[in-house]
Motif scaffolding. Sequence first.
Motif, PDB file in Angstrom:
ATOM      1  N   ASP A 310     112.753 -21.827  26.607  1.00  0.00           N
ATOM      2  CA  ASP A 310     111.501 -21.533  25.880  1.00  0.00           C
ATOM      3  C   ASP A 310     110.860 -22.787  25.289  1.00  0.00           C
ATOM      4  N   LYS A 311     111.250 -23.970  25.756  1.00  0.00           N
ATOM      5  CA  LYS A 311     110.623 -25.207  25.293  1.00  0.00           C
ATOM      6  C   LYS A 311     109.763 -25.784  26.406  1.00  0.00           C
ATOM      7  N   LYS A 313     108.337 -28.764  27.630  1.00  0.00           N
ATOM      8  CA  LYS A 313     108.392 -30.215  27.533  1.00  0.00           C
ATOM      9  C   LYS A 313     109.138 -30.747  28.748  1.00  0.00           C
ATOM     10  N   LYS A 315     112.199 -32.020  30.229  1.00  0.00           N
ATOM     11  CA  LYS A 315     113.590 -31.880  29.797  1.00  0.00           C
ATOM     12  C   LYS A 315     114.446 -32.979  30.412  1.00  0.00           C
ATOM     13  N   GLY A 337     115.717 -31.006  21.059  1.00  0.00           N
ATOM     14  CA  GLY A 337     115.287 -30.667  19.700  1.00  0.00           C
ATOM     15  C   GLY A 337     116.337 -30.865  18.637  1.00  0.00           C
TER      16      GLY A 337
END
Length: 399
Positions: A310-311, A313, A315, A337
């Motif tokens: 659910d991020k 960005k 990775k 994070g």
Amino acid sequence: MSQTYQEAIENSNIVSRTDINGIITFVNEEFCKISGFTKEELLGSNHNIVRHPEVPKENFTLLWNTILSKKPYKTTVKNLCKDGSTVYLNTTITPILDENENIKEFIAIRYDVTQEVELKKDLEQKDKELNLLNKTLEEKVKKQTAKLLELNQTLEHRVAKEIEKNEEKQKLLFWQSRMASLGQMLANIAHQWRQPLTELTLTLFNVKKAVKKQSSKEIDKYYKESLEIINNMSKTIEDFSNFFNPNKEKEEFCLKSSIEEALAITKKMLEKNNIEINTNLEKIDIFGVSNEFSQIIINLLQNSTDAFKDKEKKKKISIKSFIDKDCAIIEFKDNAGGIEEKTLDKVFEPYFTTKHQSNGTGLGLFMSKMIIEKSLNGKMSLENCFDGINITIKLPLEK
């Protein structure tokens, strides 16, 4: 029929005429080319001069019954050439009637479909071979599944021995960790197989397209690709079986190879989640059990993958190994994070987890730290850095 139409048909097709008894009265140049006979050899001969001995007699009974009833007959005929080779011809035989509606002769118009028939036969043979390979693969899967079950039972036996040696709480933790590890490995098998199954479906579709295009070269190419995919799927099962081999003693192993093994096992999981892996690994030998260290790396990769969910960005995970004085250092970093400062000092406690209850046991980092300290005589630490975590593992180089 005008002469222009007649010439057009004769130039683009294989044409012959016979009398009511099947004696050849006319052949065009295309007929001579494909059969290998000269006009002189064919004219006046019975049309069965090109009959193939493998064609059933009942086929010719049906042919004569049809054309003698003044109806055209259409079929694909297998003919024998003068040099002994075989050709396949799409053939239409039409009775020609005189003014009294009596049959005066037969005209046969053909075109060569030998390549298409041979391609179809080749594809059918390859289908048989693929079916045989699939059956073989199924047998391998059954055997390897039985081995996994046996290995699972062996793991349970080892857990029972650990329970006799250690305190009750630590024994239960060890057992639960092993079972969680086995569950993770089975999930990884599913990840490893999902993509090749998709690739196999696409390759078989390409085989079908190649047949329609009559491309023997493409058929062979996609056939070989299918074999390679199936063999790789079979190797995946063997790799996971070896990974769970319980009979490994402590010995010198290469950290770089152990880390690369963990990355290979989790490759599909990482690709599915679009995680970029960067490694800078030196060849360093450590004394211990390679599988146990690979399990630690797999656990760290799984934890980071879960943290990335659910991020939105780019990775990234980086793994670095090097020698510092008399120790091997392994640095594992991600940009997922990090961990809340208030819980940072609890990450190595048993049953502590930041995941949903259904997704984690809280045993991963605790058991990883325990293996590092008890089995490899090393140290493991974790800290936040930038927008992720930095895990440092320190292992002594001496035995």
